[in-house]
Design an enzyme around this catalytic site. Structure first.
Site, PDB file in Angstrom:
ATOM      1  N   GLU A 104       0.844  -1.024  -0.080  1.00  0.00           N
ATOM      2  CA  GLU A 104       0.013  -0.072  -0.074  1.00  0.00           C
ATOM      3  C   GLU A 104       1.040   1.342  -0.119  1.00  0.00           C
ATOM      4  O   GLU A 104       2.014   1.396   0.682  1.00  0.00           O
ATOM      5  CB  GLU A 104      -1.122  -0.093   1.168  1.00  0.00           C
ATOM      6  CG  GLU A 104      -1.846   0.965   1.289  1.00  0.00           C
ATOM      7  CD  GLU A 104      -3.077   1.031   2.386  1.00  0.00           C
ATOM      8  OE1 GLU A 104      -3.118   1.847   3.149  1.00  0.00           O
ATOM      9  OE2 GLU A 104      -3.357  -0.370   2.839  1.00  0.00           O
ATOM     10  N   ASP A 106       0.119   5.200   0.566  1.00  0.00           N
ATOM     11  CA  ASP A 106      -0.833   6.302   1.200  1.00  0.00           C
ATOM     12  C   ASP A 106      -0.518   7.658   1.147  1.00  0.00           C
ATOM     13  O   ASP A 106       0.382   8.148   1.609  1.00  0.00           O
ATOM     14  CB  ASP A 106      -1.084   5.722   2.617  1.00  0.00           C
ATOM     15  CG  ASP A 106      -1.732   4.534   2.985  1.00  0.00           C
ATOM     16  OD1 ASP A 106      -2.486   4.048   2.093  1.00  0.00           O
ATOM     17  OD2 ASP A 106      -1.935   4.145   4.040  1.00  0.00           O
ATOM     18  N   GLU A 108      -3.075  10.202   3.144  1.00  0.00           N
ATOM     19  CA  GLU A 108      -4.424  10.613   3.730  1.00  0.00           C
ATOM     20  C   GLU A 108      -4.515  12.029   4.350  1.00  0.00           C
ATOM     21  O   GLU A 108      -3.292  12.574   4.912  1.00  0.00           O
ATOM     22  CB  GLU A 108      -4.313   9.581   5.177  1.00  0.00           C
ATOM     23  CG  GLU A 108      -4.485   8.339   4.821  1.00  0.00           C
ATOM     24  CD  GLU A 108      -4.888   7.279   5.923  1.00  0.00           C
ATOM     25  OE1 GLU A 108      -5.835   6.468   5.694  1.00  0.00           O
ATOM     26  OE2 GLU A 108      -4.168   7.634   7.007  1.00  0.00           O
TER      27      GLU A 108
END
Length: 291
Positions: A104, A106, A108
């Protein structure tokens, strides 16, 4: 004379229509590239596919994912984040594979009270292990306009960029035993959801539902420089090179980009797991030793 002028105008108009049609036919749009996967109508594709919006209210958030899976790529998305009092909300934009040992990458965006800055939270998971957080403030208001958030993912490194300025580099450190995302195809995901148990000041500031619905907007997705994974094979051949327009597959930060990265990390980084001695009393993760 008048008829010749009219004829010229008609020809020009026809040419303009053909060019316009060709441009729109070749342009990517959200209908082609993404599926809204949850939210019961709170996610919408608008403006003939040029705009996607996600909304959050007390009942539910919303999210979408890419139709394609990718194994390496240079991927851009423009976002305009939830304005005003966004405390408690999280807008997540990330690449992820499936399974218990997933990879993953990311972005955010942690909302905040009006006037207080968003926190941009980044992380990299490899084979199900994350805990590699770096957090930043931004040098602009990310709610006032669209800004471009990019991930360059090639076999040597992952580079997070904002408006073309690198903010983080995660290098392949397999040589010192650190797994690197390179074998699992990933989809692009995004969601807008309520995380007021942790997102703003550790959960002290709760979501103000009188401000709902909260809305984030997306435009100008670009994955032209990416390897689409389909039926067990990649759209990029093993012999792909810069002459094929795939220079990104071996791209690294030049000296100017390295200076920009240092500028961001010196002035806007607010958390780096590689300097959190309390968290790692037995010693920092091995990749932290790489410059």
């Amino acid at each position: 004379m008048a008829s010749r002028s009219t004829s010229s105008l008609c020809s020009a108009a026809l040419l303009l229509m053909v060019v316009s049609w060709a441009t729109s036919a070749s342009a990517r749009n959200f209908y082609q590239d993404f599926d809204i996967t949850w939210g019961d109508g709170r996610g919408q594709i608008l403006n003939n596919g040029d705009l996607l919006t996600l909304s959050l209210d007390k009942a539910s958030g919303s999210g979408f994912q890419s139709k394609n899976e990718y194994l390496f790529g240079k991927i851009d998305m423009q976002l305009k984040l939830v304005p005003g009092n966004s405390a408690g909300t999280v807008t997540a934009y990330y690449l992820s594979s499936n399974g218990s040992t997933w990879d993953e990458i990311d972005f955010e965006f942690l909302g905040n009270l009006s006037g207080d800055p968003y926190i941009l939270h980044t992380n990299v998971f490899s084979q199900g292990k994350g805990n590699r957080e770096q957090q930043f403030y931004l040098w602009f208001d990310p709610t006032a306009d669209f800004h471009t958030y990019s991930i360059l993912w090639n076999p040597q490194r992952i580079i997070f960029s904002v408006d073309g300025i690198p903010i983080r580099e995660f290098k392949n450190a397999e040589s010192i035993g650190v797994p690197f995302p390179k074998a699992q195809p990933m989809r692009i995901f995004s969601s807008l959801w309520n995380a007021d148990d942790w997102a703003t000041r550790g959960g002290l500031v709760k979501t103000d539902w009188t401000q709902a619905p909260f809305t984030a907007s997306y435009s100008n997705f670009n994955a032209d420089n990416a390897c689409v994974w389909s039926s067990g094979s990649s759209s990029c051949t093993s012999s792909s090179s810069s002459s094929d327009g795939n220079a990104w597959l071996s791209e690294e930060l030049d000296s100017t980009s390295q200076e920009r990265l240092k500028w961001v990390q010196s002035n806007y980084m607010i958390y780096n797991y590689c300097t959190d001695a309390k968290r790692f009393p037995q010693g920092f993760p091995p990749e932290c030793s790489m410059s």
